[in-house]
Design an enzyme around this catalytic site. Structure first.
Site, PDB file in Angstrom:
ATOM      1  N   ARG A  53       0.676  -1.206   0.026  1.00 35.63           N
ATOM      2  CA  ARG A  53      -0.037   0.062   0.051  1.00 35.63           C
ATOM      3  C   ARG A  53       0.687   1.225  -0.147  1.00 35.63           C
ATOM      4  O   ARG A  53       0.630   2.123  -0.470  1.00 35.63           O
ATOM      5  CB  ARG A  53      -0.951   0.021   1.259  1.00 35.63           C
ATOM      6  N   THR A  54       1.843   1.307   0.886  1.00 32.38           N
ATOM      7  CA  THR A  54       2.656   2.617   1.072  1.00 32.38           C
ATOM      8  C   THR A  54       3.336   3.076  -0.205  1.00 32.38           C
ATOM      9  O   THR A  54       3.314   4.027  -0.727  1.00 32.38           O
ATOM     10  CB  THR A  54       3.393   2.452   2.381  1.00 32.38           C
ATOM     11  N   LYS A  81      25.194  -6.531  -2.076  1.00 34.86           N
ATOM     12  CA  LYS A  81      26.555  -6.516  -1.975  1.00 34.86           C
ATOM     13  C   LYS A  81      27.392  -5.768  -0.955  1.00 34.86           C
ATOM     14  O   LYS A  81      28.466  -5.443  -1.192  1.00 34.86           O
ATOM     15  CB  LYS A  81      26.980  -6.100  -3.412  1.00 34.86           C
ATOM     16  N   ARG A 103      11.742   2.691   3.494  1.00 35.82           N
ATOM     17  CA  ARG A 103      10.960   1.931   4.490  1.00 35.82           C
ATOM     18  C   ARG A 103      12.182   1.116   4.939  1.00 35.82           C
ATOM     19  O   ARG A 103      12.837   0.425   4.123  1.00 35.82           O
ATOM     20  CB  ARG A 103      10.030   1.025   3.831  1.00 35.82           C
ATOM     21  N   HIS A 131       5.520   5.521  11.379  1.00 34.34           N
ATOM     22  CA  HIS A 131       5.192   5.376  10.270  1.00 34.34           C
ATOM     23  C   HIS A 131       4.247   6.685   9.957  1.00 34.34           C
ATOM     24  O   HIS A 131       2.922   6.702   9.804  1.00 34.34           O
ATOM     25  CB  HIS A 131       4.163   4.310  10.077  1.00 34.34           C
TER      26      HIS A 131
HETATM   27  C1  NCD Z   1       1.763  -1.001   8.260  1.00 35.58           C
HETATM   28  C2  NCD Z   1       3.305  -1.039   7.969  1.00 35.58           C
HETATM   29  O1  NCD Z   1       3.961  -1.445   7.283  1.00 35.58           O
HETATM   30  O2  NCD Z   1       3.561  -0.465   9.346  1.00 35.58           O
HETATM   31  N1  NCD Z   1       1.255  -1.355   6.745  1.00 35.58           N
HETATM   32  C3  NCD Z   1       1.037  -0.217   5.945  1.00 35.58           C
HETATM   33  O3  NCD Z   1       1.845   0.648   5.685  1.00 35.58           O
HETATM   34  N2  NCD Z   1      -0.202  -0.003   5.736  1.00 35.58           N
HETATM   35  C4  NCD Z   1       1.019  -2.004   8.952  1.00 35.58           C
HETATM   36  C5  NCD Z   1       1.553  -3.579   9.086  1.00 35.58           C
HETATM   37  O4  NCD Z   1       2.450  -4.039   8.402  1.00 35.58           O
HETATM   38  O5  NCD Z   1       1.050  -4.089   9.838  1.00 35.58           O
END
Ligand code: NCD
Length: 302
Positions: A53-54, A81, A103, A131
């Protein structure tokens, strides 16, 4: 002249109310009119943890703003590497990234790269810690459903110890007046102490409880989460979460107008039988997420 400050997005608590409200306005406007403010510019989403999603809401959002987006994952990059994340980020900026979304499983990585990056860095999830853009989309979804967030009762449910989404959302909710926060989890999965302290210092009314059943009829928002099993090898770390399932029976006990959110992905804690109920807003969250991220990207480009 002092060097121009780079508008990194690292932590939820760095947003103030005025800025959040402006982002809501921009997201509403973008929904109506669109914009091509990213034309000729490139966004790179760099993922050292899985993301659906993100990643896609940043990439598709950026493309809707007229730009070009690339998603790279560490498993098919030079990190394999032995390259450091600092070198990776410097390289992406040199090659032509105008904005980098990162991320990373390590909570500190985002701050380390922000120190040296010549282009804006957006935190797309930093380990168990934060987040912030998820929190923005969470409050925007609440705003779209309830309009006013002040004075709402909100329950954060499940794995509050390892969950970064609940951390960032709790930080962001301190920017509102009169919010009552129920932190619902088994005792060993409670929210971290420094955040609890921050909530108290910010004047948020907080109640920690293990009893979802008792408070379900009192809240305007239920924010359900999954067990973050990837952060522990202890097979018992998430024991005790089994009773926190939101199904039709639970949803029907909620207040009129109350809504159910979940950052997704879901496991068994959110029953598919409620997908068609009016309380369900976790699917809409993804739509609002793209809009509010577009608003944030537009703000950064200014
Ligand atoms: C979340 C995350 O990655 O922290 N997902 C997201 O970004 N929608 C929540 C999760 O992974 O549970």
């Amino acid at each position: 002249m002092p060097a121009k400050k780079i508008p990194h997005v690292l932590r939820a608590q760095d947003f103030d109310r005025r800025r959040i409200d402006d982002l809501f306005d921009s997201a509403n406007m973008l929904e109506q009119k669109g914009s091509d403010c990213a034309k000729g510019k490139t966004l790179v989403f760099y993922a050292c943890q899985p993301s659906t999603r993100t990643r896609l809401s940043f990439c598709i959002g950026w493309e809707r703003l007229g730009g070009t987006a690339h998603a790279v994952s560490s498993s098919d990059s030079s990190q394999e590497k032995g390259e450091t994340i600092e070198d990776t980020v410097l390289s992406l900026a040199k090659i032509g990234a105008d904005v980098i979304v990162l991320r990373h499983p390590d909570e500190d990585a985002i701050f380390r790269v922000a120190l040296l990056s010549p282009v804006p860095i957006i935190n797309g999830g930093s380990g168990k810690e934060q987040h912030p853009t998820q929190a923005l989309l969470d409050v925007y979804t609440i705003h779209r459903a309830h309009k006013d967030i002040d004075d709402l009762s909100i329950a954060l449910v499940g794995d509050l110890k390892f969950g970064r989404t609940t951390n960032s959302l709790a930080y962001l909710l301190t920017k509102y007046r009169g919010v009552k926060l129920y932190l619902v989890s088994p005792e060993h999965l409670r929210i971290k102490g420094d955040l609890l302290h921050y909530l108290h210092e910010s004047g948020v009314q907080v109640e920690e409880t293990a009893d979802l059943d008792r408070i379900i009829g009192q809240v305007d928002v239920v924010y359900q989460t999954r067990a973050q099993k990837e952060y522990t090898t202890d097979p018992n770390a998430h024991a005790g979460l089994a009773p926190y399932v939101i199904d039709r029976r639970v949803a029907e006990r909620m207040k009129k107008g109350a809504i159910i959110l979940h950052p997704l992905p879901r496991n068994q804690e959110l029953s598919r039988e409620i997908d068609a109920l009016p309380q369900q807003k976790y699917l809409d969250q993804m739509y609002y997420g793209r809009l509010i991220r577009m608003a944030l990207l537009q703000e950064i480009l200014r």
